[in-house]
Every structure is written in structure tokens, then in C-alpha cells.
Scaffold this motif. Structure first.
Motif, PDB file in Angstrom:
ATOM      1  N   THR A 106       0.834  -1.199   0.000  1.00  0.00           N
ATOM      2  CA  THR A 106       0.000   0.000   0.000  1.00  0.00           C
ATOM      3  C   THR A 106       0.873   1.256   0.000  1.00  0.00           C
ATOM      4  OG1 THR A 106      -0.078   0.070   2.405  1.00  0.00           O
ATOM      5  CG2 THR A 106      -1.810  -1.182   1.289  1.00  0.00           C
ATOM      6  N   ILE A 107       0.259   2.372  -0.372  1.00  0.00           N
ATOM      7  CA  ILE A 107       0.965   3.660  -0.312  1.00  0.00           C
ATOM      8  C   ILE A 107       1.433   3.912   1.115  1.00  0.00           C
ATOM      9  CG2 ILE A 107       0.582   6.172  -0.412  1.00  0.00           C
ATOM     10  CD1 ILE A 107      -1.206   5.629  -2.885  1.00  0.00           C
ATOM     11  N   TYR A 157      -0.635  14.520  -2.113  1.00  0.00           N
ATOM     12  CA  TYR A 157      -1.877  14.184  -1.405  1.00  0.00           C
ATOM     13  C   TYR A 157      -3.092  14.230  -2.329  1.00  0.00           C
ATOM     14  CZ  TYR A 157      -5.627  14.097   1.992  1.00  0.00           C
ATOM     15  OH  TYR A 157      -6.766  13.752   2.683  1.00  0.00           O
ATOM     16  N   GLU A 158      -3.078  15.155  -3.275  1.00  0.00           N
ATOM     17  CA  GLU A 158      -4.247  15.328  -4.157  1.00  0.00           C
ATOM     18  C   GLU A 158      -4.538  14.039  -4.941  1.00  0.00           C
ATOM     19  OE1 GLU A 158      -5.787  18.194  -7.797  1.00  0.00           O
ATOM     20  OE2 GLU A 158      -4.061  18.811  -6.603  1.00  0.00           O
ATOM     21  N   PHE A 159      -3.515  13.459  -5.586  1.00  0.00           N
ATOM     22  CA  PHE A 159      -3.783  12.255  -6.390  1.00  0.00           C
ATOM     23  C   PHE A 159      -4.019  11.029  -5.485  1.00  0.00           C
ATOM     24  CE2 PHE A 159       0.821  11.202  -6.134  1.00  0.00           C
ATOM     25  CZ  PHE A 159       0.784   9.814  -6.025  1.00  0.00           C
ATOM     26  N   VAL A 160      -3.374  10.978  -4.325  1.00  0.00           N
ATOM     27  CA  VAL A 160      -3.586   9.842  -3.399  1.00  0.00           C
ATOM     28  C   VAL A 160      -5.007   9.876  -2.862  1.00  0.00           C
ATOM     29  CG1 VAL A 160      -2.922   8.852  -1.158  1.00  0.00           C
ATOM     30  CG2 VAL A 160      -1.152   9.621  -2.749  1.00  0.00           C
ATOM     31  N   ASN A 161      -5.489  11.053  -2.535  1.00  0.00           N
ATOM     32  CA  ASN A 161      -6.843  11.202  -1.977  1.00  0.00           C
ATOM     33  C   ASN A 161      -7.917  10.805  -2.990  1.00  0.00           C
ATOM     34  OD1 ASN A 161      -8.429  11.941   0.282  1.00  0.00           O
ATOM     35  ND2 ASN A 161      -8.995  13.859  -0.752  1.00  0.00           N
ATOM     36  N   ASP A 162      -7.593  10.914  -4.299  1.00  0.00           N
ATOM     37  CA  ASP A 162      -8.556  10.553  -5.347  1.00  0.00           C
ATOM     38  C   ASP A 162      -8.608   9.044  -5.600  1.00  0.00           C
ATOM     39  OD1 ASP A 162      -9.307  13.154  -5.717  1.00  0.00           O
ATOM     40  OD2 ASP A 162      -7.921  13.518  -7.384  1.00  0.00           O
ATOM     41  N   ILE A 210      -4.685   6.141   1.109  1.00  0.00           N
ATOM     42  CA  ILE A 210      -3.326   5.671   1.439  1.00  0.00           C
ATOM     43  C   ILE A 210      -3.261   4.153   1.591  1.00  0.00           C
ATOM     44  CG2 ILE A 210      -2.614   7.841   2.507  1.00  0.00           C
ATOM     45  CD1 ILE A 210      -3.073   6.551   5.250  1.00  0.00           C
ATOM     46  N   GLU A 211      -4.419   3.491   1.641  1.00  0.00           N
ATOM     47  CA  GLU A 211      -4.453   2.017   1.741  1.00  0.00           C
ATOM     48  C   GLU A 211      -4.461   1.356   0.362  1.00  0.00           C
ATOM     49  OE1 GLU A 211      -4.001   0.450   4.427  1.00  0.00           O
ATOM     50  OE2 GLU A 211      -4.408   1.974   5.953  1.00  0.00           O
ATOM     51  N   THR A 212      -4.311   2.123  -0.697  1.00  0.00           N
ATOM     52  CA  THR A 212      -4.316   1.578  -2.065  1.00  0.00           C
ATOM     53  C   THR A 212      -3.016   0.831  -2.341  1.00  0.00           C
ATOM     54  OG1 THR A 212      -5.673   3.428  -2.801  1.00  0.00           O
ATOM     55  CG2 THR A 212      -4.526   2.156  -4.515  1.00  0.00           C
ATOM     56  N   ASN A 213      -3.137  -0.374  -2.871  1.00  0.00           N
ATOM     57  CA  ASN A 213      -1.945  -1.129  -3.283  1.00  0.00           C
ATOM     58  C   ASN A 213      -1.482  -0.606  -4.633  1.00  0.00           C
ATOM     59  OD1 ASN A 213      -0.398  -3.403  -4.667  1.00  0.00           O
ATOM     60  ND2 ASN A 213      -0.631  -4.247  -2.623  1.00  0.00           N
ATOM     61  N   ILE A 214      -0.183  -0.326  -4.752  1.00  0.00           N
ATOM     62  CA  ILE A 214       0.339   0.332  -5.968  1.00  0.00           C
ATOM     63  C   ILE A 214       0.957  -0.654  -6.963  1.00  0.00           C
ATOM     64  CG2 ILE A 214       0.705   2.532  -4.835  1.00  0.00           C
ATOM     65  CD1 ILE A 214       3.656   1.791  -4.531  1.00  0.00           C
ATOM     66  N   GLY A 215       0.892  -1.964  -6.658  1.00  0.00           N
ATOM     67  CA  GLY A 215       1.398  -2.966  -7.587  1.00  0.00           C
ATOM     68  C   GLY A 215       2.906  -3.139  -7.533  1.00  0.00           C
ATOM     69  N   ASP A 216       3.406  -4.067  -8.335  1.00  0.00           N
ATOM     70  CA  ASP A 216       4.838  -4.369  -8.349  1.00  0.00           C
ATOM     71  C   ASP A 216       5.625  -3.153  -8.813  1.00  0.00           C
ATOM     72  OD1 ASP A 216       7.051  -6.131  -8.055  1.00  0.00           O
ATOM     73  OD2 ASP A 216       7.117  -6.372 -10.230  1.00  0.00           O
ATOM     74  N   ALA A 217       6.568  -2.702  -7.972  1.00  0.00           N
ATOM     75  CA  ALA A 217       7.416  -1.525  -8.251  1.00  0.00           C
ATOM     76  C   ALA A 217       6.582  -0.274  -8.537  1.00  0.00           C
ATOM     77  CB  ALA A 217       8.367  -1.808  -9.407  1.00  0.00           C
ATOM     78  N   GLY A 218       5.360  -0.228  -7.971  1.00  0.00           N
ATOM     79  CA  GLY A 218       4.504   0.943  -8.187  1.00  0.00           C
ATOM     80  C   GLY A 218       3.961   1.030  -9.582  1.00  0.00           C
TER      81      GLY A 218
END
Length: 609
Positions: free
Chosen positions: A460-461, A487-492, A497-505
Motif C-alpha cells: 500500500t501507499i 496528497y491530491e492524487f492519493v486522496n482521489d 493511502i491504503e491503495t496497493n500500488i502494484g509491483d514496483a509501483g
């Protein structure tokens, strides 16, 4: 004893209770295996009516007469049961002896396997734990000279091979030899003459089997090395999949992988064929021995009449039971050779000494008070020097920039400051103390590092940013994201912040990944910030967003900005222009432009671009 086997022993000793219990149950297994065969004698005697009728209870006269006492006592019980309850009850009695002995043998087998399983899996866990600890603590320079896939192969494949093969040694030195020993001892009791005759063939069998297993360890080492190459190719393929597909290079990588596969196939076939030969070869040699026994035993039974037919049948059964452990020993000895080759590769990494060494009683300090001084540093990765007599003073609170063409030595400064590498000559001091005298964790706790490649993990982020400060609250994480302009793009995102960003983001854009890297550094809140080409991989729009984030982050900090794009460092207090490992100019942006030297040419070239 093999050196690698000696090195495994300390790992096993942690589980000495399981080792002792495994040995105890293996002894019982070997004993009951022999008794199971011996219990055929009274059964066969009763069936064929050959048991001696004894009506008075025999008396035990010492261990030397145990054979005759056992036979007489059993015959006495059979005679008594036959007289009192009939033949059927007597036969049930002797058969029950076989059943009970078989039950005890298999209970012993289960508990021996139970304890060796605990031992093997425990040592596997401990080896991997120690190996990972070594792998993560080895310096960056170690991996610049190694295939990562080979290290992964040692961690996963070779350690597993050690687990699967090495602990067959317990069976090799306890269960199977004892089964053979008990069987041979019983065979001696039954007929010493026949047993001595068998012994002529045992050394011959051992010699033939040992010849088959020759060179197995060397071949196993080659197989494990080839396996490491395959994992490396796979890791490189997955890491660079966009390049592979973008350049239609699939066939190049398929060809490279298949070449390694074919090489491994050839070596593996050779190893397995030798291994597979062990069992049938030992069985055939055993059958030849039994055939000779049948010939010689027939003389004793028919001609000399010194051996009862039922006893001879049991003797043959006992001699055949030697074949199973003999086969197991020959197969296990081959497997152990494979394990020795794997252990050698594992211990090669475990025993690798780091060339970045922390001194005893190293300085533990969590503050940066005055300055960073680089004094007459020379450094080379291989033969050619990347830095030559390099010196630099950085006063606390200042922002300095290092610029220059690729290969001028800029990023090497970051590697040396963080002690990923050590200088060949010269010193680097923080607050007038050589960084080699600092505790490594203390030294690195002073520094935040943002690199050109945004190194993020499949998580996660929140967990990616928490690497900067594991005990941070969600509020602190959000504050760090705001400073990093993220914060703007994470909040969307659906889960924030609990979003998983995948392998190497992989689920994020380049600019988003870089801003998360900056947020991680912000959360750490170090007094020294090192930015190594932090915007060079970004497009113009992303660069502007990241540049704002960097400026936010650098406030009230000592910053070392390594940059190729000169637009990112115009506000630096001092700009150092590097060329072939040396400083050729220094000054502010305006001062350097006025000199119309190397820096001015670089600015002109980038403006033209």
C-alpha cells in the motif's frame, strides 16, 4: 568429514531434542524390523509342525544362552496353548506376535519421521533467516558484481536442496545401518557359517556402487549454477518487460532462456541417471548374493541337515531385508553429494565478508551540527578512477548542487556519503568525524535519499511511506504527502493511502511514484537530503510538480542535489560543475553564467534542446 557438513551441524544442534528422539525411534525401527522377520520362524514351525514340544517352563541361564532360551520358551508357550485350546489358538498366538511387532515397527517409523521433519523444516527456516539477514546487510557493491537471480537461487533452491538431502544423513548413519547390523547379527545367530559366506560379496557391492556416484557433487554444482542463470534471465525479463516487448526482443530472450534450459537438462539427466542407477544396481547385487545363499544354504539344509528349512526361509527373508536399507544408503549417499554441492553455494554467501565494515564501538549520534567535508577522495569501481583527488565542504543548512555530463562522478558522491561504497583513498567527515567511525544506522538515519529510479514496493501507499518512519501516524503520512505535492492524487484513489500500488509501483505514473519517494523522505525528516537525479526521468509537467515538492522538502535542511537537468538547481547556494571526476567550476547560477565556461555551455545546450 566434509567441511560443509561440519558447518551444517551447528544449525542442527538447535534441535538436538529432535535429533536424539529421531535416533531413538530409528533404533527401535531397526530392532523391530529384524524381530518382524525373526517372528516368522515360530509361525512357520507351528504351520509345518516342526516346533519342539516342551512341557516344562525353561529357565534363563544368562545372556549367552538367550537364543536357546527364547526358542524353548516360545515352544513351551505354543505347546501349552495347543494342549489347552487347540492348534487354531496356537497359530493365532504366533501370528499376533507378527502383528504386534509390525505395529511397533511402524509406530517407531512414524515418530522417527515426525522428529526428522521438525529438524529439517527448522533448519530450513534458520538457514533462510540467516541467509536473508546476510543478503540484506551485504553492501551494494556485492550485487553490482553478481547476478541477482543466482543469489535468489541460493536462497530458495539451494537451501531447499540442503533440507531435502542433508538430513537423510540421520537415516544414513542410524536407521539403515542399524537395520543391516541387527539383521546380520541375527543371521550370525541363525548360521555363522552362512553369514561369513555372504560377507565375501559385500565389499564388492560397495566398490561398484561408489564408482557409479563418482563426480556427482561437481555435476550438482554446475546444475545449481545453471538454475541461478535461469532465475536471473527470468528476473531480468520481468523487470524489463516493456523494453523486451517494445523492441520485439521476445525471441532473443526465449533463445537465451532455452539455451540455459537445454544445458540444465543435459546436466540433470546425467545426475538423475546416475542416481537412478543406484537403487537397481544395489538390488541386483543383493539378488546375486541371495542366489549364492540359496545355493550354499541348500547344502546346509539338504546335505548337512544342520539348518531347519523354516529357519533357512527366515534367513533368506532377513538377507533380503538388508537390500532395502542398502538401496536407501546408496541412494542417500548420492543425494548427500548433491546436498554438499548446494551447501557449498549457500555457505559461500553466508561467509561473504562485507567490505563496508562498521568499527567496534562506532559513534552513535542522531544529530548533524556543523558540516560535511570530503577530503582528497579517490574512488574507482573497477580500473579507472571515477573521482580524482576530490574535495568538497558543505556547511549545515546550505543547498549545494553537483552538475556535469553522465559519467562525471556525481552519483558516486551519493554512494560514498551513504557508505554504499567506501573511498579508495581520502576521507569523508560529518561533524569532523570520519564516516567510517560512525555507526552505519546512525549515519544513514541522518540522510534522506531520493533517487532517479523511484524504488517502491508491492504494497500500500501507506506501507511504502512508513519505511521512512515505521511508527508514524496516518496524520503524519498525510502531512508528508502534502509536502511532497502527492496528497491530491492519493486522496482521489479508491482506498486512499491504503491503495496497493502494484509491483514496483506499476499502477502509478512516473511523476506520482517520484512524489511518493519524496513523501517517504519527508516523513523520515532527516537533516541531510540527497537528491540523485530526482527529476531526470520525468516529463515537463511532472517535473514541475516534483520540483515544487523538492523545494518544500529542502527547506531548513542541508541538501545535496545531483542533477542533469540544470533548471532544477538554479536556486542552489553553490553549484559545483564536475568533469571526469574533478570539480572544474563552482559558484551560483548567475556567477557561473557570467564566467561563460563549462556550466554556461551546459545551460546553452539544454536551452537549445
Amino acid at each position: 568429514m566434509d567441511e560443509n557438513l561440519k558447518k551444517i551441524i551447528p544449525f542442527g544442534l538447535k534441535y538436538k531434542k529432535d535429533i536424539v528422539l529421531n535416533i531413538v525411534f530409528n533404533i527401535f525401527y531397526a530392532l523391530f524390523s529384524t524381530l518382524l522377520m525373526v517372528s516368522l520362524i515360530p509361525t512357520l514351525n507351528v504351520i509345518f509342525g516342526l516346533n519342539e514340544k516342551i512341557t516344562s517352563k525353561p529357565v534363563f541361564n544368562g545372556i549367552e544362552n538367550i537364543k536357546s532360551f527364547s526358542e524353548n520358551y516360545l515352544n513351551y508357550k505354543v505347546t501349552q496353548l495347543t494342549t489347552d485350546f487347540g492348534f487354531e489358538f496356537a497359530i493365532l498366538f504366533v501370528i499376533s506376535i507378527i502383528i504386534i511387532t509390525a505395529l511397533l515397527k511402524n509406530i517407531s517409523n512414524y515418530f522417527a519421521s515426525y522428529h526428522v521433519t521438525r529438524l529439517r523444516n527448522g533448519v530450513l527456516k534458520d538457514l533462510r533467516e540467516k541467509l536473508y539477514n546476510v543478503i540484506i546487510n551485504l553492501p551494494v557493491s556485492f550485487y553490482s558484481e553478481r547476478r541477482k537471480g543466482d543469489v535468489m537461487s541460493r536462497m530458495l533452491g539451494d537451501v531447499n536442496e540442503v533440507k531435502n538431502s542433508f538430513f537423510q544423513v540421520l537415516e544414513l548413519v542410524v536407521r539403515e545401518p542399524l537395520t543391516i547390523l541387527f539383521s546380520i547379527a541375527t543371521m550370525f545367530i541363525i548360521s555363522a557359517k552362512l553369514t561369513l559366506f555372504v560377507f565375501i560379496f559385500i565389499p564388492l557391492s560397495g566398490f561398484v556402487i561408489s564408482k557409479v556416484g563418482k563426480n556427482l557433487k561437481a555435476k550438482s554444482t554446475k546444475a545449481q549454477e545453471e538454475n541461478g542463470i535461469q532465475i536471473s534471465i527470468l528476473e531480468e525479463t520481468l523487470s524489463g518487460l516493456k523494453v523486451v516487448k517494445g523492441y520485439n526482443a521476445e525471441n532473443i530472450f526465449i533463445s537465451k532462456f532455452n539455451k540455459s534450459l537445454n544445458q540444465l537438462l543435459r546436466i540433470s539427466n546425467s545426475i538423475e541417471n546416475r542416481n537412478n542407477l543406484a537403487s537397481p544396481l544395489s538390488e541386483f547385487l543383493g539378488i546375486v548374493t541371495i542366489a549364492v545363499l540359496l545355493w550354499y544354504g541348500a547344502q546346509l539344509v539338504v546335505v548337512e541337515q544342520s539348518l531347519l528349512p523354516t529357519t533357512f526361509i527366515t534367513y533368506i527373508a532377513l538377507s533380503y531385508t538388508i537390500l532395502t536399507p542398502a538401496k536407501a544408503i546408496s541412494r542417500a549417499s548420492y543425494t548427500v553429494k548433491i546436498g554438499l554441492a548446494a551447501a557449498e553455494r549457500v555457505f559461500e554467501v553466508l561467509e561473504t565478508e562485507s567490505n563496508v565494515v562498521e568499527k567496534p564501538n562506532a559513534l552513535i549520534k542522531n544529530t548533524f551540527d556543523k558540516s560535511i567535508k570530503i577530503k582528497n577522495v579517490n574512488f574507482r569501481y573497477e580500473d579507472e578512477y571515477v573521482l580524482k583527488n576530490f574535495s568538497l565542504d558543505i556547511v549545515k543548512g546550505k543547498t549545494i548542487a553537483l552538475v556535469g555530463q553522465s559519467g562525471s562522478g556525481k552519483s558516486t558522491i551519493a554512494n560514498l556519503l551513504t557508505r554504499f561504497y567506501d573511498a579508495n583513498e581520502g576521507t569523508i567527515e560529518i561533524d569532523d568525524t570520519n564516516i567510517k567511525d560512525w555507526n552505519l544506522k546512525s549515519l544513514r538515519s541522518l540522510m534522506g535519499l531520493v533517487t532517479q529510479d523511484s524504488i517502491l514496493f508491492n504494497d500500500t501507499i501507506k506501507n511504502n511511506i512508513l519505511i521512512g518512519k515505521p511508527d508514524a501516524t496516518d496524520e503524519e503520512i498525510i502531512d508528508a504527502l502534502k509536502v511532497a505535492n502527492a496528497y491530491e492524487f492519493v486522496n482521489d484513489l479508491p482506498n486512499g493511502i491504503e491503495t496497493n500500488i502494484g509491483d514496483a509501483g506499476g499502477k502509478l505514473s512516473g511523476g506520482q511514484k517520484q512524489r511518493l519517494s519524496i513523501a517517504r523522505a519527508v516523513l523520515k525528516n532527516p537533516p541531510i537530503m540527497i537528491l540523485d537525479e530526482a527529476t531526470s526521468a520525468l516529463d515537463t509537467e511532472s517535473e514541475k510538480l516534483v520540483q515544487i515538492a523538492l523545494e518544500n522538502m529542502m527547506q531548513n535542511r542541508t541538501s545535496i542535489v545531483i542533477a542533469h537537468r540544470l533548471s532544477t538547481i538554479q536556486k542552489a547556494d553553490v553549484i559545483f560543475v564536475m568533469q571526469k571526476g574533478e570539480i572544474v567550476e563552482h559558484g551560483t547560477h548567475s556567477e557561473l553564467l557570467a564566467k561563460e565556461g563549462t556550466y554556461a555551455k551546459l545551460v546553452m545546450m539544454q536551452s537549445f534542446e
